[in-house]
Write a protein that holds these residues in place. Structure first.
Motif, mmCIF file in Angstrom:
data_model
loop_
_atom_site.group_PDB
_atom_site.id
_atom_site.type_symbol
_atom_site.label_atom_id
_atom_site.label_comp_id
_atom_site.label_asym_id
_atom_site.label_seq_id
_atom_site.Cartn_x
_atom_site.Cartn_y
_atom_site.Cartn_z
ATOM 1 N N HIS A 257 12.731 2.168 5.897
ATOM 2 C CA HIS A 257 11.873 3.077 5.132
ATOM 3 C C HIS A 257 10.427 2.731 5.443
ATOM 4 N N PHE A 258 9.748 3.663 6.058
ATOM 5 C CA PHE A 258 8.336 3.470 6.411
ATOM 6 C C PHE A 258 7.530 4.377 5.487
ATOM 7 N N ILE A 259 6.859 3.779 4.529
ATOM 8 C CA ILE A 259 6.202 4.574 3.487
ATOM 9 C C ILE A 259 4.727 4.773 3.800
ATOM 10 N N THR A 260 4.303 6.021 3.764
ATOM 11 C CA THR A 260 2.880 6.350 3.884
ATOM 12 C C THR A 260 2.330 6.585 2.484
ATOM 13 N N PRO A 261 1.491 5.675 1.977
ATOM 14 C CA PRO A 261 0.866 5.956 0.679
ATOM 15 C C PRO A 261 -0.187 7.048 0.871
ATOM 16 N N VAL A 262 -0.034 8.159 0.195
ATOM 17 C CA VAL A 262 -0.980 9.267 0.331
ATOM 18 C C VAL A 262 -2.125 9.069 -0.653
ATOM 19 N N ASP A 263 -1.762 8.946 -1.907
ATOM 20 C CA ASP A 263 -2.756 8.594 -2.931
ATOM 21 C C ASP A 263 -2.002 7.896 -4.056
ATOM 22 N N GLN A 264 -2.615 7.768 -5.212
ATOM 23 C CA GLN A 264 -1.961 7.007 -6.282
ATOM 24 C C GLN A 264 -0.778 7.756 -6.894
ATOM 25 N N ARG A 265 -0.599 9.010 -6.529
ATOM 26 C CA ARG A 265 0.491 9.780 -7.127
ATOM 27 C C ARG A 265 1.439 10.389 -6.115
ATOM 28 N N SER A 266 1.264 10.051 -4.837
ATOM 29 C CA SER A 266 2.200 10.625 -3.872
ATOM 30 C C SER A 266 2.281 9.772 -2.619
ATOM 31 N N CYS A 267 3.407 9.893 -1.957
ATOM 32 C CA CYS A 267 3.620 9.153 -0.718
ATOM 33 C C CYS A 267 4.616 9.937 0.129
ATOM 34 N N VAL A 268 4.765 9.515 1.378
ATOM 35 C CA VAL A 268 5.764 10.125 2.254
ATOM 36 C C VAL A 268 6.721 9.030 2.694
ATOM 37 N N GLN A 269 8.005 9.283 2.485
ATOM 38 C CA GLN A 269 9.032 8.303 2.838
ATOM 39 C C GLN A 269 9.644 8.695 4.173
ATOM 40 N N HIS A 270 9.201 8.018 5.239
ATOM 41 C CA HIS A 270 9.818 8.223 6.542
ATOM 42 C C HIS A 270 11.025 7.277 6.620
ATOM 43 N N TRP A 271 12.179 7.809 6.923
ATOM 44 C CA TRP A 271 13.340 6.912 6.988
ATOM 45 C C TRP A 271 14.141 7.151 8.257
#
Lengths: 342, 342, 342
Positions: A257-271
């Motif tokens: 799981h490679f997580i991109t933190p977008v901001d304090q309320r969202s992220c993108v979970q690359h798996w």
């Protein structure tokens, strides 16, 4: 005073397959980036805003290895330097946008959001099994999750939620009440659990024929702060010595799981998933569908939690022993954000 | 300092028909609740958040009479006490969510949002006609209205808007300029108006045959603060003495409005209608459709008003004599909110 | 201290064709207006809120030349005076809504948002060509743009963006790097550019046959602060003396942009086009489609800029020589807003 994010780190940015000779827009740590591949195949990542009128550069045009703003034609090279401005013999002094170091590993573009002088491409995450011919790769999605990335990180340090959240996908029937162990190793937290002499879980069925025998199942959750999780899980026939280290005839997977933190309320979970069995279109598609379903089960819970956290309430929380890994993981992220890690 | 809401009161929560052996989510006075029916048929209402990770309990599973959190399996009983936590021999001391007293009356689940010690089920609202065999019940909707519940309450204390808002449904042609009376009775405000010797209004047509004769029509708006309105309206043939109290041969309806205040900008209007004529599928469906149309006419106006109230403007308002009931009603709610009523 | 807007000005409000014997709702300078045409054909514009309960008057009913509130029937005349209130022998003293002066010109209703005593209908914008029989009118749209109207104004003072934003519509191939001139004239800024001896641009093709010869093309951007742009652009065969003032055998258009500032983040771009060739359904529809496409290209860029401006960032900007007109234009608007213009 701790910074909002650990900036000095390599963050997952986008699947390599999605970055080419066009302008892509991504948001990481509250920074908008325009991302593209140069003619030589390198990935450039620039701040996605023209310093003239604030038009996003990603609305512009890729010309050779420069980005031309779509409003007035200012051009910026891969280092973010303005190299042309309309109606001016040469670009204005000091006109530039920030450029971010990038790297590629495991089919992923990575970006360094902090002090560029500290960026070391040798530190970009890479799992040896990714290049091991005994393993095949099942690339997954870029799943947007409307939750703080650390709440997703909690989830990826935590074997105990599986039986409640993933009833029909990753959980076995019963036998989950085995002891969870954990340990900090540098900037990583490892959390693990063994289930001895149990049935094969649904997601493993069809990958190897154990003749209906029970198996020993392991889960090792490796969380590399701030935003990478690798879950090593697998099963071997009970009695063949898997807990003692013999994995000769086993099913093994690495769920990455490679997580991109977008901001304090969202992220993108690359798996993606690595498995020690050959690529097989039908099997792989079934596995992908199963994992997609499971990760969407997490997404539902995590987004509901985020909505509660966003309410102007003074929540009283209780802590359980299962939170120990998460607490350690968050402490590492805090240390990194404070700049005193590594 | 007045509280935001009158907490010590029974509030409409949901139609009884909608609460069963599953987990329902409702929001009342800015509190999220998980609501379900026990095996014995009682209604339980708990704060809808697990104190461990803040997952909504309504995402979990109903097990016997307990709610199991969908993230880590903590279990809470009907009183909100945590009775099981994963990996722990017994539930952590003090782990609990708030539980709310409930009651059922008139096909509605009611909830007490304030001090549980003051909750008296004998005080739950009940209209005798609901159990009177001479009356039939037409259950309506749960209409969400994006407006403060007191603005809806204003509307339900106010006979004068009918001719302007409900031109094609509840209004007659002309004759509306008769005097409106009102009176406070304890925590209730009654507002009434008679229209003598006028035509039958559309919503009454087909319910009783007056042979084309004119009728005397009454409207008594009973507003029980903070959130219940019962509108007693009906018609009898002119000259038969209805104004003096003879309702022997009349059409009579009670339009009941049970309002759930959700927050300061939204509420749910549960409505039903009692009428002194037998149930009849076709007649009832026409009546329901007529009332649905009428209450949506109010909704349109009330939501537009709310949008204006939400604008950062310093509105100057004028007051009319028709506002007298509304002012009294709001004074009662303020008294209740200040805790000095009853 | 400068006001947020230049109130003492005639603002475009709506196409005349859209205002009739019904109640229209428009928002200008953060004011909601109800707009209608009287029986004599005048346009009335009132504050769109009933001072009784804050219902929008536009939800009510037009009765003769008065507006009847849709909630309780208060009636207001064209001057905003309350002339009837329900249950009252006469309207309450002081009950009124604000009324705004209006005018009509060029198929547009205009409204004066400031001190009514200063409103002079002789100052309403009017272009003589609009009534010239040698010109035909192609009426366009009312295009909502989610951007501050001054960002749209920048765009309409700026010939240099054309080649980057309007590649396939308004731009020619190359030859754009000619000098841009500008000049302030009272409350107007004129910005102009000539392109000598170039090909016909796409939007002009089919309007006049130059036998394939090259043309001299001019663009004069007249920006009348605060919110009107007229772009005089056209082409004549090279060598016939257009730059010296001979436009005898030319294509000429006036693209008129009448901007309604809605609030700080949105506006409505009303546009029409005058051309010195006869009306022709097919030609006009093609021209309208071309211009619609071009103005939507601007909209895309301007809305993306607005989203960037709304981010809580401390942007560093660079200035280019092409910004000179925009800077002058904004200075005029500031002067008008400060009340020291005219």
């Amino acid at each position: 005073m701790t910074a909002l994010y650990a900036y000095d780190a390599w963050y997952p940015l986008a699947w390599s397959r999605d970055i080419g000779r066009n302008l892509a827009q991504r948001r990481v740590l509250e920074q908008d980036l325009v991302v593209y591949r140069t003619q030589q195949g390198q990935v450039a990542a620039l701040e996605d805003v023209c310093p003239h009128r604030l038009a996003p550069l990603s609305l512009g045009t890729l010309k050779d290895d420069t980005v031309e703003c779509g409003y007035h034609g200012l051009r910026f090279d891969c280092e973010g330097q303005c190299v042309a401005a309309p109606g001016m013999a040469r670009a204005p002094t000091g006109a530039a946008v920030r450029s971010y170091p990038t790297a590629e590993s495991m089919g992923m573009v990575w970006v360094w959001m902090g002090d560029a002088a500290k960026a070391d491409r040798n530190e970009v995450f890479h799992l040896p099994a990714y290049d091991d011919p005994d393993y095949s790769v099942v690339e997954g999605d870029a799943l947007p999750v409307q939750a703080n990335y650390l709440n997703l990180a909690d989830n990826l340090c935590d074997p105990t939620h599986v039986v409640y959240v993933h009833k029909t996908t990753l959980a076995s029937t019963g036998r989950e009440e085995t002891r969870v162990m954990h340990e900090r190793q540098g900037n990583k937290v490892v959390t693990w659990r063994w289930v001895i002499d149990g049935p094969l879980i649904p997601v493993f069925q069809g990958l190897k024929d154990f003749g209906g025998a029970n198996v020993d199942r392991w889960h090792y959750y490796h969380y590399h702060a701030p935003s990478i999780a690798v879950i090593d899980f697998g099963s071997a026939r009970t009695g063949t010595g898997a807990p003692e280290g013999n994995r000769e005839d086993c099913i093994q997977m690495y769920a990455c799981h490679f997580i991109t933190p977008v901001d304090q309320r969202s992220c993108v979970q690359h798996w993606l998933c690595l498995k020690n069995s050959p690529a097989d279109a039908a099997v792989d598609e079934r596995l992908r569908a199963n994992l997609r379903l499971a990760f969407n089960e997490d997404k539902t819970v995590l987004e509901a939690i985020q909505r509660n956290e966003d309410k102007p309430r003074d929540w009283k929380r209780i802590h359980l022993s299962l939170d120990a890994s998460s607490i350690k993981m968050r402490r590492i992220v805090d240390e990194m954000a404070a700049g005193n890690a590594h």
